[in-house]
Scaffold this motif. Structure first.
Motif, PDB file in Angstrom:
ATOM      1  N   PHE A  45       0.832  -1.199   0.000  1.00  0.00           N
ATOM      2  CA  PHE A  45       0.000   0.000   0.000  1.00  0.00           C
ATOM      3  C   PHE A  45       0.873   1.257   0.000  1.00  0.00           C
ATOM      4  O   PHE A  45       0.675   2.175  -0.785  1.00  0.00           O
ATOM      5  N   GLU A  95       2.976  14.099   6.697  1.00  0.00           N
ATOM      6  CA  GLU A  95       2.239  13.438   7.775  1.00  0.00           C
ATOM      7  C   GLU A  95       1.137  12.570   7.185  1.00  0.00           C
ATOM      8  O   GLU A  95       0.430  12.994   6.269  1.00  0.00           O
ATOM      9  N   TRP A  96       0.995  11.371   7.729  1.00  0.00           N
ATOM     10  CA  TRP A  96       0.115  10.364   7.146  1.00  0.00           C
ATOM     11  C   TRP A  96      -1.312  10.866   6.926  1.00  0.00           C
ATOM     12  O   TRP A  96      -1.868  10.736   5.844  1.00  0.00           O
ATOM     13  N   ASN A  97      -1.891  11.438   7.973  1.00  0.00           N
ATOM     14  CA  ASN A  97      -3.287  11.864   7.901  1.00  0.00           C
ATOM     15  C   ASN A  97      -3.508  12.896   6.798  1.00  0.00           C
ATOM     16  O   ASN A  97      -4.417  12.782   5.983  1.00  0.00           O
ATOM     17  N   ILE A 100      -2.973  11.307   3.214  1.00  0.00           N
ATOM     18  CA  ILE A 100      -4.107  10.540   2.686  1.00  0.00           C
ATOM     19  C   ILE A 100      -5.213  11.491   2.224  1.00  0.00           C
ATOM     20  O   ILE A 100      -5.828  11.300   1.179  1.00  0.00           O
ATOM     21  N   LYS A 101      -5.419  12.539   3.017  1.00  0.00           N
ATOM     22  CA  LYS A 101      -6.440  13.523   2.648  1.00  0.00           C
ATOM     23  C   LYS A 101      -6.081  14.171   1.299  1.00  0.00           C
ATOM     24  O   LYS A 101      -6.941  14.296   0.425  1.00  0.00           O
ATOM     25  N   ILE A 104      -6.715  11.707  -1.545  1.00  0.00           N
ATOM     26  CA  ILE A 104      -8.134  11.546  -1.863  1.00  0.00           C
ATOM     27  C   ILE A 104      -8.635  12.781  -2.627  1.00  0.00           C
ATOM     28  O   ILE A 104      -9.343  12.670  -3.619  1.00  0.00           O
ATOM     29  N   MET A 105      -8.197  13.946  -2.177  1.00  0.00           N
ATOM     30  CA  MET A 105      -8.633  15.172  -2.842  1.00  0.00           C
ATOM     31  C   MET A 105      -8.070  15.285  -4.254  1.00  0.00           C
ATOM     32  O   MET A 105      -8.643  15.956  -5.118  1.00  0.00           O
ATOM     33  N   LYS A 108      -9.850  14.783  -7.822  1.00  0.00           N
ATOM     34  CA  LYS A 108     -10.439  15.850  -8.655  1.00  0.00           C
ATOM     35  C   LYS A 108      -9.561  16.127  -9.880  1.00  0.00           C
ATOM     36  O   LYS A 108     -10.062  16.502 -10.933  1.00  0.00           O
TER      37      LYS A 108
END
Lengths: 233, 85
Positions: A45, A95-97, A100-101, A104-105, A108
């Motif tokens: 992953f 930073e991981w969080n 990932i955000k 995902i964004m 677009k």
């Protein structure tokens, strides 16, 4: 019988197999197998995620040609030290969080590539200000987090900087400014009226800050008191 | 909207989702799984805000707690369903 294993659908059989206690394997076997599977899954992953951080991946879309050309003219691409900042260094958090955000964004971008939103130079110029504005907003809100992965006021030797740069960096520290407040066009060409747009970004973010909300709440309270006083009179 | 979905995704694949699920799988009490998941959500948000409450975004905190609670509860459900003893 309707409930016989042979008559059940394959989804039902897989579901039952999944939740049936594994009598053939010891707990130790399952723990070790789960641990190894976890390492393989997580490694795969993370490796795949890192592949999407490469410059080749980022510029594989046709719509990224314009900003790639602009970036290649800047010091972040070619410089005396040989250190290069690629797309993901500035646009993908470490930073991981947050990473990932951002990933995902970034969906677009795929949509707009397919939709052809910025497929021609004319369309690109039409959207340049709004695209730049959204990046500035993110950078301003995060205190230029991605810039600070490499650049840090604490490590800057102002005596080796040009006088103007040293003076401006000192001003930035004194006034609690962030990198993007001055370096908007550091990697891509600036759109016309960019200063006005940046001012709008700053004002919008300031109005969202807790201090601004407290001020607004205080103003609302005063307004209500004044209204009630008027009504009582 | 995209920002909202991104925040949810980041939390599902982050500490609230993964650690929340793992902690939830350690108990059969749904409420305890949910509480542990929610706590992970709070801690994770604080961790990424550098342990400064002033830097904590309300929406981010709410999403992290919600994801943690859901993951913790799901973990407890998995424990109930998947463990015989």
């Amino acid at each position: 019988m309707a409930d016989s294993p042979e008559k059940r659908g394959w989804i039902r059989r897989i579901w039952n197999w999944f939740w049936t206690p594994a009598v053939a394997f010891s707990s130790g076997f399952l723990i070790i197998a789960g641990f190894l599977a976890g390492i393989l899954f997580w490694g795969g992953f993370h490796w795949t995620l890192e592949l999407t951080n490469t410059e080749e991946f980022c510029v594989s879309c046709h719509t990224m040609e314009t900003n790639l050309g602009e970036y290649r003219e800047t010091i972040h691409y070619n410089n005396h030290s040989g250190v290069r900042a690629i797309c993901s260094d500035c646009h993908v958090p470490h930073e991981w969080n947050h990473k990932i955000k951002a990933k995902i964004m970034a969906v677009k971008d795929v949509y707009h590539e397919l939709a052809g939103t910025i497929s021609t130079p004319e369309k690109y110029e039409e959207h340049r200000l709004s695209m730049a504005s959204s990046v500035w907003k993110k950078m301003k809100a995060s205190d230029s987090r991605e810039c600070r992965n490499c650049h840090n006021f604490d490590y800057m030797d102002f005596t080796t900087q040009e006088t103007r740069a040293a003076s401006e960096h000192q001003r930035a520290i004194d006034n609690d400014m962030t990198c993007i407040d001055c370096h908007q066009g550091i990697a891509h060409s600036l759109p016309p009226d960019y200063l006005e747009e940046y001012q709008n970004v700053t004002e919008a973010l300031n109005s969202d800050s807790p201090e601004a909300q407290q001020q607004q709440a205080a103003a609302d309270r005063d307004e209500i008191r004044s209204f009630l006083a008027t009504r009582t009179d | 909207m995209l920002d909202f979905l991104g925040t949810i995704g980041g939390n599902v694949l982050g500490l609230p989702g993964i650690l929340g699920l793992a902690l939830g799988m350690m108990t059969r009490r749904l409420w305890l799984g949910a509480v542990m998941g929610g706590l992970v959500g709070v801690l994770e948000t604080l961790l990424f805000a550098g342990w400064q409450f002033a830097h904590v975004g309300t929406l981010e905190l709410m999403i992290a707690i919600a994801v943690g609670v859901c993951a913790g509860t799901l973990g407890s459900v998995i424990r109930l369903k998947g463990a015989t003893a």
